[in-house]
Design a protein around this motif. Structure first.
Motif, PDB file in Angstrom:
ATOM      1  N   GLU A 177      -1.605  -1.151  -1.478  1.00 11.16           N
ATOM      2  CA  GLU A 177      -0.224  -1.062  -1.006  1.00 11.16           C
ATOM      3  C   GLU A 177       0.141  -2.268  -0.148  1.00 11.16           C
ATOM      4  O   GLU A 177       1.219  -2.848  -0.302  1.00 11.16           O
ATOM      5  CB  GLU A 177      -0.011   0.228  -0.216  1.00 11.16           C
ATOM      6  CG  GLU A 177       1.420   0.403   0.259  1.00 11.16           C
ATOM      7  CD  GLU A 177       1.632   1.701   1.016  1.00 11.16           C
ATOM      8  OE1 GLU A 177       2.780   1.961   1.419  1.00 11.16           O
ATOM      9  OE2 GLU A 177       0.642   2.451   1.208  1.00 11.16           O
ATOM     10  N   GLU A 178      -0.751  -2.642   0.762  1.00  5.93           N
ATOM     11  CA  GLU A 178      -0.498  -3.823   1.580  1.00  5.93           C
ATOM     12  C   GLU A 178      -0.388  -5.069   0.714  1.00  5.93           C
ATOM     13  O   GLU A 178       0.460  -5.933   0.948  1.00  5.93           O
ATOM     14  CB  GLU A 178      -1.613  -3.999   2.609  1.00  5.93           C
ATOM     15  CG  GLU A 178      -1.633  -2.940   3.691  1.00  5.93           C
ATOM     16  CD  GLU A 178      -2.840  -3.081   4.608  1.00  5.93           C
ATOM     17  OE1 GLU A 178      -3.736  -3.908   4.282  1.00  5.93           O
ATOM     18  OE2 GLU A 178      -2.900  -2.376   5.620  1.00  5.93           O
ATOM     19  N   SER A 188       0.626  -5.224  -2.370  1.00 10.06           N
ATOM     20  CA  SER A 188       1.870  -5.204  -3.147  1.00 10.06           C
ATOM     21  C   SER A 188       3.067  -5.625  -2.315  1.00 10.06           C
ATOM     22  O   SER A 188       4.107  -6.015  -2.866  1.00 10.06           O
ATOM     23  CB  SER A 188       2.107  -3.808  -3.731  1.00 10.06           C
ATOM     24  OG  SER A 188       2.396  -2.871  -2.705  1.00 10.06           O
ATOM     25  N   ASN A 189       2.952  -5.565  -1.009  1.00  9.97           N
ATOM     26  CA  ASN A 189       4.044  -5.978  -0.128  1.00  9.97           C
ATOM     27  C   ASN A 189       3.983  -7.462   0.227  1.00  9.97           C
ATOM     28  O   ASN A 189       4.806  -7.948   1.009  1.00  9.97           O
ATOM     29  CB  ASN A 189       4.031  -5.143   1.157  1.00  9.97           C
ATOM     30  CG  ASN A 189       4.415  -3.698   0.901  1.00  9.97           C
ATOM     31  OD1 ASN A 189       5.236  -3.415   0.029  1.00  9.97           O
ATOM     32  ND2 ASN A 189       3.801  -2.776   1.634  1.00  9.97           N
TER      33      ASN A 189
END
Length: 343
Positions: free
Chosen positions: A204-205, A207-208
């Motif tokens: 998730e990190e 993808s940001n």
């Protein structure tokens, strides 16, 4: 007299319709055993195939342009792309042809058209499976001189790399604003990219972010490592505490997949290609202008005939429009270098 006039009007209407009718797009799919992998990447990939006006009724065979999409892209042929293909044929910028795009968006946003093994063999899928499928399922001219390969950004990189490896399959290549040709700027150790990556712990990190995400995609494409979670790849520069460490063995793997460093090992292959071209926007960002200039300069130093042009534009401007690079530069290039007739 009235019947004659009516007949002439009908014939004129049919002729006008034939002249203005556009091509059509078929969404197809292809399973590839070469893409089998332990990491869950899909092995059946969607394809969009553009068939030129008159394909259904002509009985003719056509050359094929293989278009490779960019990072985070997929197989979708958007209406504006179909419009410029139709427009280019209508205006005789290129004779009728087939174009195909395969979906190579992965869980890491792009295959980089590379044989990863751990995540699938995407170069082999493109050069062997996709070409073989097109030749057996569509009316193609099944000869290397009737196949061109092109693409934008990551796709431009893939086009150059695959053409350098497979001149027996593709006869000409045009790269639109290619990336990943060399380690420069945000890809390199003097950027903040690797410090940012060192602080990322989850998907998730990742993808940001942007550049760390690109670096992980490079790693999964060129230096995968099943024993290195959470991203299962190695990178050539990494932080150990506050110190940046270079890993030469990983750097060598990356450079073996970057076209600037591939030229000397592929000189004979490059000489077999009928046409080589690349272009890039002056305002695309220094990582693009620098690496494209490096690649063209090294081709020149190796006495490899090619076309290279820097134009006024960004990485994406003036490409997918009627007055842009695709209908006015890339497609006329292939009209010149593709063979439109059977041997």
């Amino acid at each position: 007299m009235k019947k004659t006039m009516l007949l002439l009007l009908i014939l004129f209407a049919e002729l006008l319709q034939a002249q203005t009718a556009g091509g059509k797009v078929i969404v197809d799919s292809l399973y590839s055993a070469r893409l089998e992998n332990p990491m869950g990447e899909a092995t059946t990939r969607a394809l969009s195939v553009y068939l030129p006006p008159g394909y259904d009724n002509s009985g003719e065979r056509y050359p094929v342009i293989y278009f490779l999409h960019g990072f985070m892209g997929d197989h979708t042929l958007y209406p504006q792309m179909v419009d410029i293909l139709d427009h280019a044929i209508e205006k005789k910028k290129i004779r009728p042809f087939i174009l195909v795009i395969s979906d190579q968006k992965t869980t890491y946003d792009g295959s980089f058209y590379s044989n990863s093994g751990l995540f699938g063999n995407w170069e082999d899928f493109t050069a062997l499976d996709l070409v073989g499928y097109m030749d057996t399922h569509y009316r193609t001219l099944p000869d290397k001189n009737s196949r061109g390969i092109t693409g934008h950004s990551m796709g431009g990189y893939g086009a150059l790399k695959i053409a350098m490896h497979h001149p027996d399959i593709f006869g000409s290549v045009y790269a639109l604003s290619p990336g990943a040709l060399a380690i420069v700027r945000e890809y390199g150790p003097n950027s903040t990219t690797y410090r940012d990556l060192a602080a990322i712990r989850t998907a998730e990190e990742l993808s940001n972010s942007y550049f760390p995400r690109v670096i992980v995609a490079f790693g999964r494409s060129w230096s995968p490592n099943p024993d290195n979670p959470p991203f299962y790849c190695d990178v050539p520069f990494e932080y150990q505490g506050d110190s940046l460490v270079t890993r030469p063995e990983v750097l060598a793997k990356w450079q073996a997949n970057m076209p600037v460093h591939m030229i000397e090992d592929n000189l004979e292959n490059l000489r077999q290609l009928r046409g080589i071209a690349l272009d890039w926007g002056r305002n695309a960002g220094e990582r693009f202008t620098q690496q494209c200039n490096m690649f063209s300069q090294r081709l020149e130093n190796a006495n490899i005939t090619h076309f290279a042009e820097e134009y006024i534009g960004t990485h994406t401007s003036g490409i997918y429009t009627r007055d842009g690079r695709i209908p006015n530069d890339m497609l006329p290039f292939f009209d010149r270098y593709l063979s439109f007739e059977s041997d």
